[in-house]
Design a protein around this motif. Structure first.
Motif, PDB file in Angstrom:
ATOM      1  N   SER A 158      16.269 -49.664  97.984  1.00 42.16           N
ATOM      2  CA  SER A 158      15.381 -50.743  97.516  1.00 42.16           C
ATOM      3  C   SER A 158      13.904 -50.457  97.801  1.00 42.16           C
ATOM      4  O   SER A 158      13.560 -49.566  98.587  1.00 42.16           O
ATOM      5  CB  SER A 158      15.758 -52.035  98.238  1.00 42.16           C
ATOM      6  N   LEU A 159      13.068 -51.285  97.191  1.00 40.21           N
ATOM      7  CA  LEU A 159      11.633 -51.228  97.462  1.00 40.21           C
ATOM      8  C   LEU A 159      11.350 -51.605  98.911  1.00 40.21           C
ATOM      9  O   LEU A 159      10.506 -50.985  99.573  1.00 40.21           O
ATOM     10  CB  LEU A 159      10.903 -52.172  96.490  1.00 40.21           C
ATOM     11  N   ALA A 160      12.057 -52.609  99.422  1.00 39.79           N
ATOM     12  CA  ALA A 160      11.827 -53.047 100.814  1.00 39.79           C
ATOM     13  C   ALA A 160      12.087 -51.895 101.787  1.00 39.79           C
ATOM     14  O   ALA A 160      11.298 -51.655 102.710  1.00 39.79           O
ATOM     15  CB  ALA A 160      12.725 -54.231 101.142  1.00 39.79           C
ATOM     16  N   LEU A 161      13.164 -51.151 101.580  1.00 37.84           N
ATOM     17  CA  LEU A 161      13.479 -50.025 102.466  1.00 37.84           C
ATOM     18  C   LEU A 161      12.476 -48.877 102.266  1.00 37.84           C
ATOM     19  O   LEU A 161      12.102 -48.199 103.224  1.00 37.84           O
ATOM     20  CB  LEU A 161      14.910 -49.540 102.217  1.00 37.84           C
ATOM     21  N   ALA A 162      12.013 -48.708 101.025  1.00 41.72           N
ATOM     22  CA  ALA A 162      10.993 -47.670 100.772  1.00 41.72           C
ATOM     23  C   ALA A 162       9.755 -47.945 101.619  1.00 41.72           C
ATOM     24  O   ALA A 162       9.130 -47.018 102.138  1.00 41.72           O
ATOM     25  CB  ALA A 162      10.640 -47.633  99.290  1.00 41.72           C
ATOM     26  N   LYS A 185      15.208 -49.846  89.391  1.00 39.05           N
ATOM     27  CA  LYS A 185      14.855 -49.999  90.815  1.00 39.05           C
ATOM     28  C   LYS A 185      13.963 -48.830  91.258  1.00 39.05           C
ATOM     29  O   LYS A 185      12.960 -49.020  91.946  1.00 39.05           O
ATOM     30  CB  LYS A 185      16.150 -50.039  91.633  1.00 39.05           C
ATOM     31  N   LEU A 186      14.338 -47.618  90.838  1.00 38.19           N
ATOM     32  CA  LEU A 186      13.551 -46.444  91.225  1.00 38.19           C
ATOM     33  C   LEU A 186      12.168 -46.483  90.558  1.00 38.19           C
ATOM     34  O   LEU A 186      11.164 -46.124  91.188  1.00 38.19           O
ATOM     35  CB  LEU A 186      14.292 -45.149  90.858  1.00 38.19           C
ATOM     36  N   ALA A 187      12.114 -46.937  89.315  1.00 37.30           N
ATOM     37  CA  ALA A 187      10.816 -47.054  88.629  1.00 37.30           C
ATOM     38  C   ALA A 187       9.902 -48.007  89.405  1.00 37.30           C
ATOM     39  O   ALA A 187       8.701 -47.740  89.570  1.00 37.30           O
ATOM     40  CB  ALA A 187      11.022 -47.552  87.196  1.00 37.30           C
ATOM     41  N   GLU A 188      10.492 -49.072  89.927  1.00 35.00           N
ATOM     42  CA  GLU A 188       9.715 -50.037  90.710  1.00 35.00           C
ATOM     43  C   GLU A 188       9.188 -49.387  91.997  1.00 35.00           C
ATOM     44  O   GLU A 188       8.027 -49.567  92.383  1.00 35.00           O
ATOM     45  CB  GLU A 188      10.638 -51.225  91.043  1.00 35.00           C
ATOM     46  N   VAL A 189      10.037 -48.591  92.654  1.00 34.87           N
ATOM     47  CA  VAL A 189       9.636 -47.904  93.888  1.00 34.87           C
ATOM     48  C   VAL A 189       8.502 -46.912  93.602  1.00 34.87           C
ATOM     49  O   VAL A 189       7.495 -46.874  94.310  1.00 34.87           O
ATOM     50  CB  VAL A 189      10.849 -47.180  94.541  1.00 34.87           C
ATOM     51  N   VAL A 190       8.652 -46.119  92.534  1.00 36.31           N
ATOM     52  CA  VAL A 190       7.635 -45.103  92.212  1.00 36.31           C
ATOM     53  C   VAL A 190       6.312 -45.782  91.827  1.00 36.31           C
ATOM     54  O   VAL A 190       5.236 -45.313  92.205  1.00 36.31           O
ATOM     55  CB  VAL A 190       8.139 -44.165  91.091  1.00 36.31           C
ATOM     56  N   THR A 191       6.389 -46.881  91.119  1.00 37.12           N
ATOM     57  CA  THR A 191       5.180 -47.615  90.751  1.00 37.12           C
ATOM     58  C   THR A 191       4.454 -48.090  92.010  1.00 37.12           C
ATOM     59  O   THR A 191       3.228 -48.019  92.091  1.00 37.12           O
ATOM     60  CB  THR A 191       5.543 -48.824  89.856  1.00 37.12           C
ATOM     61  N   TYR A 192       5.223 -48.516  92.986  1.00 35.21           N
ATOM     62  CA  TYR A 192       4.626 -49.015  94.238  1.00 35.21           C
ATOM     63  C   TYR A 192       4.038 -47.896  95.107  1.00 35.21           C
ATOM     64  O   TYR A 192       2.951 -48.015  95.666  1.00 35.21           O
ATOM     65  CB  TYR A 192       5.674 -49.801  95.051  1.00 35.21           C
ATOM     66  N   LYS A 233       2.627 -44.297  87.265  1.00 39.78           N
ATOM     67  CA  LYS A 233       1.466 -44.415  88.159  1.00 39.78           C
ATOM     68  C   LYS A 233       0.165 -44.600  87.388  1.00 39.78           C
ATOM     69  O   LYS A 233      -0.884 -44.775  88.008  1.00 39.78           O
ATOM     70  CB  LYS A 233       1.322 -43.154  89.033  1.00 39.78           C
ATOM     71  N   ASP A 234       0.240 -44.462  86.067  1.00 36.15           N
ATOM     72  CA  ASP A 234      -0.954 -44.565  85.231  1.00 36.15           C
ATOM     73  C   ASP A 234      -2.039 -43.566  85.659  1.00 36.15           C
ATOM     74  O   ASP A 234      -3.197 -43.913  85.851  1.00 36.15           O
ATOM     75  CB  ASP A 234      -1.489 -46.008  85.258  1.00 36.15           C
ATOM     76  N   VAL A 235      -1.603 -42.329  85.878  1.00 39.34           N
ATOM     77  CA  VAL A 235      -2.536 -41.229  86.158  1.00 39.34           C
ATOM     78  C   VAL A 235      -2.175 -40.086  85.203  1.00 39.34           C
ATOM     79  O   VAL A 235      -1.161 -40.157  84.506  1.00 39.34           O
ATOM     80  CB  VAL A 235      -2.448 -40.731  87.629  1.00 39.34           C
TER      81      VAL A 235
END
Ligand code: NI
Length: 267
Positions: A158-162, A185-192, A233-235
């Motif tokens: 999860s994002l919380a564990l990341a 879920k992974l897309a959310e983690v990478v975005t963060y 990441k918008d880079v």
């Protein structure tokens, strides 16, 4: 220069064309590869690959699903192998509760032992963790893994564990899964995640990215993964390649001079 932080080129899937494929990696922009041990025999083959390819580095360790083969004698061999030049990490090690065997007790015991080995040798760790989130975090904390440093390979939680692992200074190995449609879920983690926490990995021959999903994976497919990370990441794509390569060198303690030397030799 693209850096593949996690591949298994000792795998049988490469028996047919290993030499031509690996020799062609530098001309395809791949400047460094870490071949990751997963069993005693793959650790032996990893050492052989290091002798053959100057742009290869190695990780020595036994995957949780293979820990039943470990004994005091083979563990002593592992310690010696991990001291070989251009071995840059202990891995892949961890816990995998998706499979019933070996039992959790065996997996945990050898996870502890291999973490202690990394501490003894001053090497970062490559962590494999599947369906074992809380035990993995607890054991890593017991070993003060924030001081060892390392990478969570094929991050799937999860994002919380990341955020926990980010606080501990860990890197996140991002591979083909990030290109899969259902990997929200992974897309959310990478975005963060900040870009300075992300490294590229293939896990070759597994986990080929879209549009090659299901086929044999190799480091030459990393641009698909970098492209997807760039979108999230918008880079720019170039920024992802450059920064993940810098991150890989920090993760594996490759100083500039040593890295440049091995790459020049590969030309
Ligand atoms: Ni792997």
């Amino acid at each position: 220069m693209i850096f593949d932080t996690h591949a298994h080129y000792d795998d049988d899937a490469f028996d047919e064309d290993r030499e031509s494929l690996l020799s062609s990696l530098p001309e395809n922009g791949i400047g460094g590869v870490v071949n990751v041990g997963a069993s005693l025999s793959s650790c032996r083959q990893t050492l052989a690959l290091l002798e053959q390819y100057p742009f290869f580095y190695g990780a020595i360790g036994v995957h949780p699903s293979e820990t039943a083969e470990l004994t005091e004698e083979s563990f002593a061999w592992l310690r010696t192998a991990a001291k070989t030049a251009r071995v840059v990490a202990v891995g892949e090690i961890g816990l995998d509760y998706y499979w019933e065997e070996p039992d959790h007790k065996t997996q945990k015991e050898w996870f502890h032992r291999q973490l202690a080995l990394a501490g003894e040798l001053g090497l970062p760790v490559i962590i494999h963790s599947r369906d074992a989130a809380s035990d993995t975090l607890q054991i890593l904390k017991e070993h003060q893994a924030e001081q060892l440093g390392g990478v969570i390979h094929c991050y799937s939680y999860s994002l919380a564990l990341a955020k926990e692992y980010e606080k501990m200074g860990f890197y996140f190995g991002i591979g083909g899964v990030v290109t899969f449609k259902n990997a929200r879920k992974l897309a959310e983690v990478v975005t963060y995640l900040p870009l300075d926490r992300i490294v590229l990995e293939t896990d070759a021959p597994y986990l080929a990215p879209v549009p090659l999903r299901g086929s044999r994976n190799s480091s030459v497919n990393l641009p698909y993964i970098a492209q997807r990370i760039a979108e999230l990441k918008d880079v720019s794509y170039e920024e992802v390649i450059k920064r993940t390569c810098e991150n890989a060198k920090k993760l594996y303690h490759l100083n500039g001079a040593e890295y440049a030397r091995s790459y020049n030799n590969a030309d």
